[in-house]
Design an enzyme around this catalytic site. Structure first.
Site, PDB file in Angstrom:
ATOM      1  N   ASP A  23      14.423  -2.344  -4.859  1.00  0.00           N
ATOM      2  CA  ASP A  23      14.511  -3.163  -3.814  1.00  0.00           C
ATOM      3  C   ASP A  23      15.241  -4.314  -4.789  1.00  0.00           C
ATOM      4  O   ASP A  23      14.818  -5.204  -4.808  1.00  0.00           O
ATOM      5  CB  ASP A  23      13.417  -3.572  -3.057  1.00  0.00           C
ATOM      6  CG  ASP A  23      12.586  -2.615  -2.388  1.00  0.00           C
ATOM      7  OD1 ASP A  23      13.362  -2.011  -1.552  1.00  0.00           O
ATOM      8  OD2 ASP A  23      11.329  -2.044  -2.578  1.00  0.00           O
ATOM      9  N   HIS A  47       5.177   2.698  -7.491  1.00  0.00           N
ATOM     10  CA  HIS A  47       4.264   1.837  -7.641  1.00  0.00           C
ATOM     11  C   HIS A  47       3.307   1.905  -8.806  1.00  0.00           C
ATOM     12  O   HIS A  47       3.010   0.957  -9.761  1.00  0.00           O
ATOM     13  CB  HIS A  47       3.181   1.616  -6.480  1.00  0.00           C
ATOM     14  CG  HIS A  47       3.789   1.605  -5.132  1.00  0.00           C
ATOM     15  ND1 HIS A  47       4.008   2.340  -4.174  1.00  0.00           N
ATOM     16  CD2 HIS A  47       4.516   0.368  -4.763  1.00  0.00           C
ATOM     17  CE1 HIS A  47       4.437   1.598  -3.192  1.00  0.00           C
ATOM     18  NE2 HIS A  47       4.704   0.709  -3.494  1.00  0.00           N
ATOM     19  N   GLY A  97       0.713  -1.255   0.060  1.00  0.00           N
ATOM     20  CA  GLY A  97      -0.095   0.073  -0.013  1.00  0.00           C
ATOM     21  C   GLY A  97       0.813   1.357   0.030  1.00  0.00           C
ATOM     22  O   GLY A  97       1.874   1.142  -0.396  1.00  0.00           O
ATOM     23  N   GLU A 128      12.921  -2.521  -9.167  1.00  0.00           N
ATOM     24  CA  GLU A 128      14.394  -2.408  -9.108  1.00  0.00           C
ATOM     25  C   GLU A 128      14.875  -1.905  -7.935  1.00  0.00           C
ATOM     26  O   GLU A 128      16.017  -2.145  -7.430  1.00  0.00           O
ATOM     27  CB  GLU A 128      15.198  -2.170 -10.268  1.00  0.00           C
ATOM     28  CG  GLU A 128      14.899  -3.029 -11.590  1.00  0.00           C
ATOM     29  CD  GLU A 128      15.741  -2.628 -12.759  1.00  0.00           C
ATOM     30  OE1 GLU A 128      16.326  -1.445 -12.723  1.00  0.00           O
ATOM     31  OE2 GLU A 128      15.881  -3.583 -13.712  1.00  0.00           O
ATOM     32  N   ARG A 133       8.931   5.552   2.515  1.00  0.00           N
ATOM     33  CA  ARG A 133       9.685   6.047   3.812  1.00  0.00           C
ATOM     34  C   ARG A 133      10.024   7.725   3.429  1.00  0.00           C
ATOM     35  O   ARG A 133      10.445   8.502   4.456  1.00  0.00           O
ATOM     36  CB  ARG A 133      11.009   5.508   3.845  1.00  0.00           C
ATOM     37  CG  ARG A 133      10.927   3.921   4.279  1.00  0.00           C
ATOM     38  CD  ARG A 133      12.094   3.148   4.233  1.00  0.00           C
ATOM     39  NE  ARG A 133      11.871   1.694   4.689  1.00  0.00           N
ATOM     40  CZ  ARG A 133      12.843   1.017   5.284  1.00  0.00           C
ATOM     41  NH1 ARG A 133      13.946   1.358   5.167  1.00  0.00           N
ATOM     42  NH2 ARG A 133      12.617  -0.283   5.712  1.00  0.00           N
TER      43      ARG A 133
HETATM   44  O1  PAF Z   1       8.309  -4.296  -1.723  1.00  0.00           O
HETATM   45  C1  PAF Z   1       7.128  -4.397  -0.939  1.00  0.00           C
HETATM   46  O2  PAF Z   1       6.512  -3.792  -0.700  1.00  0.00           O
HETATM   47  C2  PAF Z   1       7.066  -5.732  -0.073  1.00  0.00           C
HETATM   48  O3  PAF Z   1       8.240  -6.175   0.498  1.00  0.00           O
HETATM   49  C3  PAF Z   1       6.170  -6.895  -0.834  1.00  0.00           C
HETATM   50  C4  PAF Z   1       7.052  -7.476  -2.074  1.00  0.00           C
HETATM   51  C5  PAF Z   1       4.990  -6.504  -1.426  1.00  0.00           C
HETATM   52  C6  PAF Z   1       6.219  -7.784   0.169  1.00  0.00           C
HETATM   53  O4  PAF Z   1       5.273  -7.729   1.262  1.00  0.00           O
END
Ligand code: PAF
Length: 317
Positions: free
Chosen positions: A176, A61, A55, A174, A213
């Protein structure tokens, strides 16, 4: 109503009675219902894209959802703040949650479904699984070393989400990078019917990688934050300039971070892009990764770097 299970393409919507700002994306909270919905879509010949999130959707996203919508017939976003990936010292309760706004944003960029279970729905009856997924080695370095247990939590929930979803493309950022590498590995090891799609990091104009964050940063911290990216760029220049000693590349990055007194370096690393092991000699295609604390916020970032020296398996120029 909004965010309460209304189908995305109801007759009201088709007649245009629902104002576009009101989300009517379908929200599913029961794992079994989510599985049946995606199964039914596939049985009807539709391709499925899944975008796992916790979320707090931001432009990063949304770029994943847009790509999924461009490639797949049915796009499902998962919106689940996963308690398993938070250490007791990390503030799970303070993690921002706004399902209504997430639904509106997700729908605007092409999502059809949002899967938003509670922990008790995910792992009945207690809200915690007895079964966990550990990606050894890869999950222990870098973020894994700084945040013990984090990647077991990530790998466990991603495995569950992908098992429920069935055959699909799943989209990960990418930003993460280590998470992406871990997810790729677990999909291969466990033969999940998932095609992982990696999406480039979205950055603010000054280079700061978008992250939920960033909202915690004060104005002064926000001004200091892009230094993390500049450090990675300094590392890339060092690699591209032919530096062969990994320690010198790390020093180039640490030096830039050290120039910003608000940033406290956690790690700077030059690593091979898949196993994330540090090479003995800088050569081939590499990933530069860094983490630093800025006040109470911890930031991570990574970029690619290609050495002019040929890599061990012939990787690189
Ligand atoms: O990257 C994220 O937001 C989270 O680590 C994920 C992949 C949704 C798993 O909870």
């Amino acid at each position: 109503g909004r965010a309460n299970g209304t189908p995305a393409a109801g007759p009201e919507r088709e007649r245009g009675r629902v104002p576009p700002s009101r989300a009517s994306v379908a929200v599913i909270t029961e794992p079994g219902e989510w599985r049946r919905t995606l199964d039914a879509a596939r049985n009807a010949g539709r391709t499925v894209g899944v975008v796992p999130t916790m979320g707090s959707l931001h432009a990063g996203h949304l770029s994943l959802i847009r790509l999924a919508a461009a490639q797949r017939d049915l796009v499902a976003v998962t919106d689940y703040v996963n308690p398993l990936q938070f250490a007791p010292s990390e503030d799970l309760a303070a993690y921002p949650r706004d399902l209504e706004s997430d639904c509106a944003l997700a729908e605007e960029v092409g999502a059809h479904l949002v899967f938003a279970p509670t922990p008790a729905q995910m792992w009945p009856p207690a809200g915690r699984p007895a079964t966990t997924v550990t990606v050894s080695g890869l999950g222990d370095r870098l973020e894994g070393a700084s945040r013990p247990g984090h990647f077991v939590g990530v790998a466990t929930v991603v495995t569950k989400l992908l098992c429920l979803a069935g055959a699909c493309r799943a989209y990960f950022g990418e930003k993460d990078w280590q998470q992406l590498a871990i997810v790729r590995r677990l999909v291969t090891d466990l033969s999940l019917p998932t095609e992982i799609v990696a999406c480039p990091t979205v950055r603010d104009r000054d280079g700061l990688a978008l992250s939920s964050r960033n909202a915690h940063l004060s104005a002064a911290e926000r001004a200091a934050a892009p230094t993390l990216y500049w450090a990675l760029l300094a590392g890339r220049r060092s690699v591209e300039g032919g530096e062969e000693d990994p320690e010198a590349v790390r020093a180039a990055m640490a030096g830039v971070i050290g120039g910003e007194p608000r940033l406290i370096v956690d790690y700077v690393e030059v690593a091979d892009p898949e196993a994330l092991a540090a090479p003995a000699r800088v050569a081939g295609e590499l990933r530069l990764l860094a983490a630093a604390r800025l006040g109470r916020t911890r930031l991570i970032d990574n970029i690619s770097a290609v050495s002019p020296h040929r890599g061990p398996a012939g990787v690189g120029p």
